[in-house]
Design a protein around this motif. Structure first.
Motif, PDB file in Angstrom:
ATOM      1  N   PRO A   3     106.226   8.183 -41.995  1.00 49.19           N
ATOM      2  CA  PRO A   3     105.936   7.851 -43.399  1.00 49.19           C
ATOM      3  C   PRO A   3     104.833   6.802 -43.521  1.00 49.19           C
ATOM      4  CG  PRO A   3     108.299   7.922 -43.020  1.00 49.19           C
ATOM      5  CD  PRO A   3     107.653   8.042 -41.668  1.00 49.19           C
ATOM      6  N   GLY A   4     103.832   7.113 -44.344  1.00 51.13           N
ATOM      7  CA  GLY A   4     102.721   6.188 -44.557  1.00 51.13           C
ATOM      8  C   GLY A   4     101.688   6.190 -43.457  1.00 51.13           C
ATOM      9  N   ARG A   5     101.850   7.054 -42.455  1.00 48.90           N
ATOM     10  CA  ARG A   5     100.911   7.075 -41.326  1.00 48.90           C
ATOM     11  C   ARG A   5     100.154   8.391 -41.230  1.00 48.90           C
ATOM     12  NH1 ARG A   5     100.700   2.060 -38.393  1.00 48.90           N
ATOM     13  NH2 ARG A   5     102.092   0.778 -39.625  1.00 48.90           N
ATOM     14  N   GLU A   6      99.915   9.017 -42.356  1.00 48.70           N
ATOM     15  CA  GLU A   6      99.101  10.218 -42.378  1.00 48.70           C
ATOM     16  C   GLU A   6      97.661   9.856 -42.027  1.00 48.70           C
ATOM     17  OE1 GLU A   6     100.866   9.048 -44.909  1.00 48.70           O
ATOM     18  OE2 GLU A   6     102.628  10.363 -44.895  1.00 48.70           O
ATOM     19  N   PRO A   7      96.856  10.843 -41.612  1.00 45.04           N
ATOM     20  CA  PRO A   7      95.449  10.537 -41.290  1.00 45.04           C
ATOM     21  C   PRO A   7      94.757   9.846 -42.456  1.00 45.04           C
ATOM     22  CG  PRO A   7      95.994  12.762 -40.605  1.00 45.04           C
ATOM     23  CD  PRO A   7      97.169  12.263 -41.385  1.00 45.04           C
ATOM     24  N   ARG A   8      93.918   8.885 -42.123  1.00 43.54           N
ATOM     25  CA  ARG A   8      93.205   8.112 -43.140  1.00 43.54           C
ATOM     26  C   ARG A   8      91.797   8.670 -43.264  1.00 43.54           C
ATOM     27  NH1 ARG A   8      93.888   1.943 -41.734  1.00 43.54           N
ATOM     28  NH2 ARG A   8      93.543   1.722 -43.966  1.00 43.54           N
ATOM     29  N   VAL A   9      91.558   9.398 -44.311  1.00 43.92           N
ATOM     30  CA  VAL A   9      90.277  10.083 -44.465  1.00 43.92           C
ATOM     31  C   VAL A   9      89.504   9.553 -45.662  1.00 43.92           C
ATOM     32  CG1 VAL A   9      91.100  12.127 -43.330  1.00 43.92           C
ATOM     33  CG2 VAL A   9      91.374  11.934 -45.804  1.00 43.92           C
ATOM     34  N   HIS A  20      84.047   3.079 -42.517  1.00 42.82           N
ATOM     35  CA  HIS A  20      84.866   2.713 -43.673  1.00 42.82           C
ATOM     36  C   HIS A  20      85.767   1.520 -43.391  1.00 42.82           C
ATOM     37  CE1 HIS A  20      84.557   7.115 -45.373  1.00 42.82           C
ATOM     38  NE2 HIS A  20      83.383   6.500 -45.288  1.00 42.82           N
ATOM     39  N   ASP A  21      85.639   0.941 -42.202  1.00 41.50           N
ATOM     40  CA  ASP A  21      86.431  -0.233 -41.802  1.00 41.50           C
ATOM     41  C   ASP A  21      87.919  -0.013 -42.069  1.00 41.50           C
ATOM     42  OD1 ASP A  21      86.892  -2.693 -40.698  1.00 41.50           O
ATOM     43  OD2 ASP A  21      86.219  -3.860 -42.424  1.00 41.50           O
ATOM     44  N   LEU A  22      88.447   1.075 -41.538  1.00 42.96           N
ATOM     45  CA  LEU A  22      89.816   1.463 -41.834  1.00 42.96           C
ATOM     46  C   LEU A  22      90.837   0.449 -41.336  1.00 42.96           C
ATOM     47  CD1 LEU A  22      89.667   5.303 -41.060  1.00 42.96           C
ATOM     48  CD2 LEU A  22      89.460   4.139 -43.270  1.00 42.96           C
ATOM     49  N   ARG A  23      90.502  -0.294 -40.284  1.00 40.11           N
ATOM     50  CA  ARG A  23      91.464  -1.242 -39.709  1.00 40.11           C
ATOM     51  C   ARG A  23      91.114  -2.698 -40.019  1.00 40.11           C
ATOM     52  NH1 ARG A  23      94.898   1.311 -36.080  1.00 40.11           N
ATOM     53  NH2 ARG A  23      94.368   3.517 -35.868  1.00 40.11           N
ATOM     54  N   ARG A  24      90.120  -2.885 -40.858  1.00 40.27           N
ATOM     55  CA  ARG A  24      89.730  -4.235 -41.276  1.00 40.27           C
ATOM     56  C   ARG A  24      89.410  -5.132 -40.071  1.00 40.27           C
ATOM     57  NH1 ARG A  24      89.291  -1.434 -44.920  1.00 40.27           N
ATOM     58  NH2 ARG A  24      90.198  -1.578 -46.997  1.00 40.27           N
ATOM     59  N   GLU A  25      88.749  -4.563 -39.072  1.00 36.85           N
ATOM     60  CA  GLU A  25      88.410  -5.354 -37.892  1.00 36.85           C
ATOM     61  C   GLU A  25      87.036  -5.009 -37.333  1.00 36.85           C
ATOM     62  OE1 GLU A  25      91.773  -4.399 -35.430  1.00 36.85           O
ATOM     63  OE2 GLU A  25      90.842  -2.564 -34.652  1.00 36.85           O
ATOM     64  N   THR A  26      86.240  -4.273 -38.111  1.00 38.02           N
ATOM     65  CA  THR A  26      84.909  -3.907 -37.633  1.00 38.02           C
ATOM     66  C   THR A  26      84.036  -5.135 -37.432  1.00 38.02           C
ATOM     67  OG1 THR A  26      85.083  -1.752 -38.708  1.00 38.02           O
ATOM     68  CG2 THR A  26      82.869  -2.480 -38.144  1.00 38.02           C
ATOM     69  N   GLN A  27      84.347  -6.237 -38.137  1.00 38.47           N
ATOM     70  CA  GLN A  27      83.560  -7.449 -37.950  1.00 38.47           C
ATOM     71  C   GLN A  27      83.604  -7.934 -36.499  1.00 38.47           C
ATOM     72  OE1 GLN A  27      86.376  -7.313 -39.632  1.00 38.47           O
ATOM     73  NE2 GLN A  27      87.763  -8.911 -38.884  1.00 38.47           N
ATOM     74  N   GLU A  28      84.596  -7.493 -35.735  1.00 39.26           N
ATOM     75  CA  GLU A  28      84.682  -7.876 -34.326  1.00 39.26           C
ATOM     76  C   GLU A  28      83.880  -6.944 -33.424  1.00 39.26           C
ATOM     77  OE1 GLU A  28      88.814  -7.900 -33.419  1.00 39.26           O
ATOM     78  OE2 GLU A  28      89.288  -9.507 -34.826  1.00 39.26           O
ATOM     79  N   GLY A  29      83.311  -5.888 -34.009  1.00 39.80           N
ATOM     80  CA  GLY A  29      82.550  -4.913 -33.238  1.00 39.80           C
ATOM     81  C   GLY A  29      83.092  -3.522 -33.472  1.00 39.80           C
ATOM     82  N   VAL A  30      82.250  -2.519 -33.259  1.00 37.32           N
ATOM     83  CA  VAL A  30      82.687  -1.142 -33.478  1.00 37.32           C
ATOM     84  C   VAL A  30      83.593  -0.700 -32.337  1.00 37.32           C
ATOM     85  CG1 VAL A  30      80.540  -0.629 -34.711  1.00 37.32           C
ATOM     86  CG2 VAL A  30      80.750  -0.019 -32.289  1.00 37.32           C
ATOM     87  N   LEU A  59      92.586   4.609 -30.408  1.00 38.55           N
ATOM     88  CA  LEU A  59      92.408   5.632 -29.385  1.00 38.55           C
ATOM     89  C   LEU A  59      93.215   6.900 -29.660  1.00 38.55           C
ATOM     90  CD1 LEU A  59      92.562   3.458 -26.127  1.00 38.55           C
ATOM     91  CD2 LEU A  59      90.561   4.140 -27.461  1.00 38.55           C
ATOM     92  N   SER A  60      93.895   6.955 -30.783  1.00 38.87           N
ATOM     93  CA  SER A  60      94.846   8.045 -31.003  1.00 38.87           C
ATOM     94  C   SER A  60      94.268   9.229 -31.759  1.00 38.87           C
ATOM     95  CB  SER A  60      96.073   7.514 -31.748  1.00 38.87           C
ATOM     96  OG  SER A  60      97.173   8.358 -31.577  1.00 38.87           O
ATOM     97  N   ALA A  61      93.532   8.975 -32.845  1.00 42.39           N
ATOM     98  CA  ALA A  61      93.170  10.052 -33.769  1.00 42.39           C
ATOM     99  C   ALA A  61      92.363  11.159 -33.103  1.00 42.39           C
ATOM    100  CB  ALA A  61      92.401   9.481 -34.957  1.00 42.39           C
TER     101      ALA A  61
END
Length: 766
Positions: free
Chosen positions: A760-766, A642-652, A611-613
């Motif tokens: 650190p390490g939490r830049e936008p994932r594009v 792109h399944d950025l959080r590796r949880e799309t299998q649970e639904g969009v 809910l943040s981006a």
């Protein structure tokens, strides 16, 4: 598996069986009431939960190690029902299975314009027989109980095929505990029905289907009895085809099987009378109108263009037919979050639906109003007046077992009333305000007067709450919550004046209205004078800052590896909270204050929530950080693609999908609607050359077309729109009329300041 980048199609060019759970969510066709996930018709390999119905849920007892007063007794969970599109195919006695033999070609396409999923496969069985399989399916956006599917088999060199539609009666489930059980079923040639019911919740679901079969020229086909139903057998000559058309209708509720079956058969009879072409035409016409309102044209970023259209389609598919059920966080694309409705709906999806599909936004608000008695009951359980809406629910009852991030997150009640006020301001739907708005606002105002309190200095506080940031729980005076409480109290006083008859019916008098207005004006917004920043909650800036030099494991959420007692005592922000306040209640902050606040909270926000981006994109764009805003817009648009959080299998993530539209329209379009005042401040990031979108303005429709050389405002429907355009010399009022529908202006120049750094390490994932 990579999906191709095309402006109006989501194409899966080959099949990766390990990726089927993810693509099942992405390739869902749905309407908010009925969802058919993108599973293979043969269900080999099986992917659970092929079909979901929004009203069909079960109650499961909570098992608390330590129970306390006011904890919900039951969780509510969506349960999958029998699939209408299921097909069992045998070729010369061998089951069609993409994991056996040779899969020479496999492609699936979701047409974003039409919401139709198509599939093509060429398969050679282990015995050497080759067949081509084509299918298409869609869930009607007009007839919410209806799904239509076609399954066609072609044998280039001839074959004997056997097709069994619908998996018949599922195996009986135990009625000893919660779950879905099969009550009855019936089968005839070309027709079948299955009745199921949840044991504890008592919600019944009946699927009735009708099948049209056309056989091969020069060949034969026949219906034969099979286990739990009937099958079609055909001797296909070379290039012979067998076509199976399916219409499936679902009826659900707490009525007897006979009543539900009659309803389902009525839907089928009406569909048959209309004919397949007419059914698809009305479905397509619905989406054509949606795209006329909702399409966002993005030039300069082809990936984002596709992603935002997929996002709009999923947002519409999650909401088009939600009458009586409400919007779910995953839509009907999977069983993530147990199928619950959260504040995501009001906070993130409804602001988009107000422009894209206003009828769906109104239907969701009517559902919230229908659950008002349960909200009143929950407030009584908490010892409070008014109504307290649930953090997570299916039926309207609170079913969250973790109170610091649920019952304490009282902002959900204010999110609902804020969504109502915004909807009326955007659409001009005064009838909805009168019918349900007065009720909702009065009951919630009474809740806030009981939940908050005055101190000797006259300030109004709301203590012991959790704001949107779930890493900072049970605090005093969360700024986002308090600002929405103030807006809710002001709105309650306003509607009581606008609709005096309805207010008197609820016992509202002048003294109560004055008390609401006074409390709203006295709501506390904590501020750190030494830092010059608004505090997320009272004392937040005095907490220790998280040590980001600690070892970290990529994008693993902090809550998966750090105890909540550590999270709660640090300045570590799970998702935009104070920054969300800057977006939602932007009129309460000066531009300079927004810049200081954004700069302070950006390095603390780890975005462990989807809910943040979108929120960060909108605020970054407003403050001139256009490149950063573009990156955030891409992140929320790509979260499932792109399944950025590796949880799309649970639904969009429906809220993030809606957020992609919002990031472009509210972010780069600069759209703000406050109390009937419409302001637009279009600006383009370096990599975009054009942005075109349409919005609702008090019942009229306006097009905004921003290019490098300027912006054109065009009135598409309605008699007159007044707006403010943000130009180089300040805001300028523009009036568009039917006689003079278009005006052009220059874009306000933006010199991008140096953006704040992310953790650190939490830049936008594009």
């Amino acid at each position: 598996m990579p999906l191709t980048v095309e402006p109006w199609t989501l194409r899966e060019p080959t099949l990766d069986v390990d990726d089927l759970p993810r693509t099942a969510a992405l390739l869902t066709v749905a309407n908010g009431h009925l969802g058919v996930r993108g599973v293979l018709e043969e269900q080999r390999p099986e992917v659970p939960a092929g079909t979901l119905l929004a009203p069909v849920y079960e109650k499961f007892p909570h098992d608390y190690p330590e129970r306390a007063y006011g904890y919900p007794d039951h969780d509510e969970q969506l349960v999958p029902v029998v699939d209408a599109c299921g097909v069992d195919l045998e070729v010369d006695g061998k089951p069609f299975d993409v994991r056996t033999g040779t899969l020479e070609h496999h492609e699936r396409r979701l047409d974003l314009r039409t919401g139709v999923l198509e599939r093509e496969a060429v398969w050679t069985s282990p015995a050497g027989t080759t067949v081509e399989v084509r299918s298409r399916r869609w869930v009607s956006l007009v007839r919410r109980e209806l799904v239509v599917a076609v399954y066609e088999v072609r044998a280039p060199h001839g074959a004997r095929v056997r097709v069994r539609p619908v998996p018949g009666c599922p195996g009986p489930a135990s009625a000893d505990g919660p779950g879905l059980v099969t009550e009855a079923c019936g089968h005839d040639e070309g027709r079948t029905w299955v009745a199921q019911r949840t044991v504890v919740a008592g919600v019944g679901a009946v699927l009735a289907t009708e099948h049209d079969v056309s056989g091969p020229d020069g060949g034969t086909h026949r219906w034969v009895q099979a286990a739990h139903g009937w099958a079609v057998e055909a001797d296909l000559p070379a290039d012979g085809r067998l076509r199976l058309g399916t219409r499936g209708a679902y009826a659900c509720g707490r009525r007897p099987v006979e009543s539900l079956l009659a309803d389902a058969r009525t839907v089928l009879a009406d569909a048959a009378a209309a004919g397949e072409d007419a059914l698809e035409a009305e479905h397509r016409a619905f989406l054509d109108e949606v795209w006329d309102r909702a399409d966002v044209v993005v030039e300069g970023d082809d990936e984002l263009q596709q992603a935002v259209r997929l996002a709009v389609l999923h947002t519409v598919q999650a909401s088009a037919c939600v009458e009586g059920t409400g919007l779910r966080a995953k839509g009907l694309t999977g069983l993530g979050y147990h199928g619950h409705t959260f504040w995501d709906a009001e906070g993130f999806v409804l602001p988009v639906l107000d422009h894209v599909l206003p009828s769906a936004a109104a239907a969701h608000l009517r559902w919230r109003h229908a659950t008002l008695p349960r909200a009143v009951e929950r407030a009584r359980t908490l010892g409070l007046p008014g109504a307290a809406f649930p953090w997570r629910t299916i039926s309207g009852a609170e079913c969250s077992g973790y109170w610091p991030a649920s019952t304490a997150a009282v902002h959900v009640t204010a999110d609902i009333t804020d969504a109502l006020v915004r909807h009326v301001a955007t659409t001009g739907d005064d009838a909805l305000e009168r019918e349900i708005g007065v009720d909702l606002l009065v009951h919630t105002a009474r809740f806030w007067m009981g939940r908050g309190h005055r101190t000797d200095d006259g300030a109004f506080h709301v203590h012991g709450v959790t704001g949107p940031d779930e890493y900072t729980a049970v605090v005093d005076d969360n700024t986002y919550t308090n600002l929405l409480v103030a807006r809710s109290l002001e709105a309650a006083a306003d509607v009581a004046r606008r609709w005096p008859h309805e207010a008197r019916r609820l016992g509202v008098d002048d003294d109560e209205r004055v008390a609401w207005t006074s409390a709203a004006a006295a709501v506390v917004v904590p501020y750190a004078d030494d830092l010059g920043v608004t505090e997320q909650s009272a004392g937040f800036t005095r907490n220790p800052v998280w040590d980001f030099s600690r070892p970290r494991d990529g994008w693993t959420p902090f809550e998966d590896r750090v105890h909540y007692t550590e999270l709660y005592r640090h300045q570590l922000v799970k998702q935009a909270d104070l920054v969300l306040a800057l977006m939602v209640a932007g009129d309460r902050f000066t531009p300079e204050q927004k810049r200081r606040d954004f700069a302070y909270y950006e390095p603390l926000t780890v975005r462990d929530s989807s809910l943040s981006a979108s929120v960060q994109a909108v605020v970054a764009a407003e403050l001139g950080h256009l490149t950063l805003a573009h990156a955030y817009a891409r992140e929320c648009a790509f979260i499932d693609l792109h399944d950025l959080r590796r949880e799309t299998q649970e639904g969009v993530h429906v809220a993030s999908m809606a957020g992609a539209w919002d990031a472009l329209v509210r972010g780069f379009g600069g759209l703000r609607v406050e109390r009937g005042d419409v302001r637009l401040a279009p600006r383009l990031p370096p990599h975009l050359s054009r942005l075109r979108f349409r919005v609702q303005v008090d019942g009229s429709r306006l097009e905004v077309d921003a290019r490098r050389d300027g912006v054109t405002y065009r009135l598409l429907s309605g008699e007159r729109v007044v707006l403010r355009h943000a130009g180089e010399d300040g805001d300028e009022e523009l009036v568009l009329t039917a006689a003079e529908p278009a005006q052009e202006r220059a874009l306000q120049p933006v010199a991008e300041p140096t953006p704040p750094q992310q953790p650190p390490g939490r830049e936008p994932r594009v």
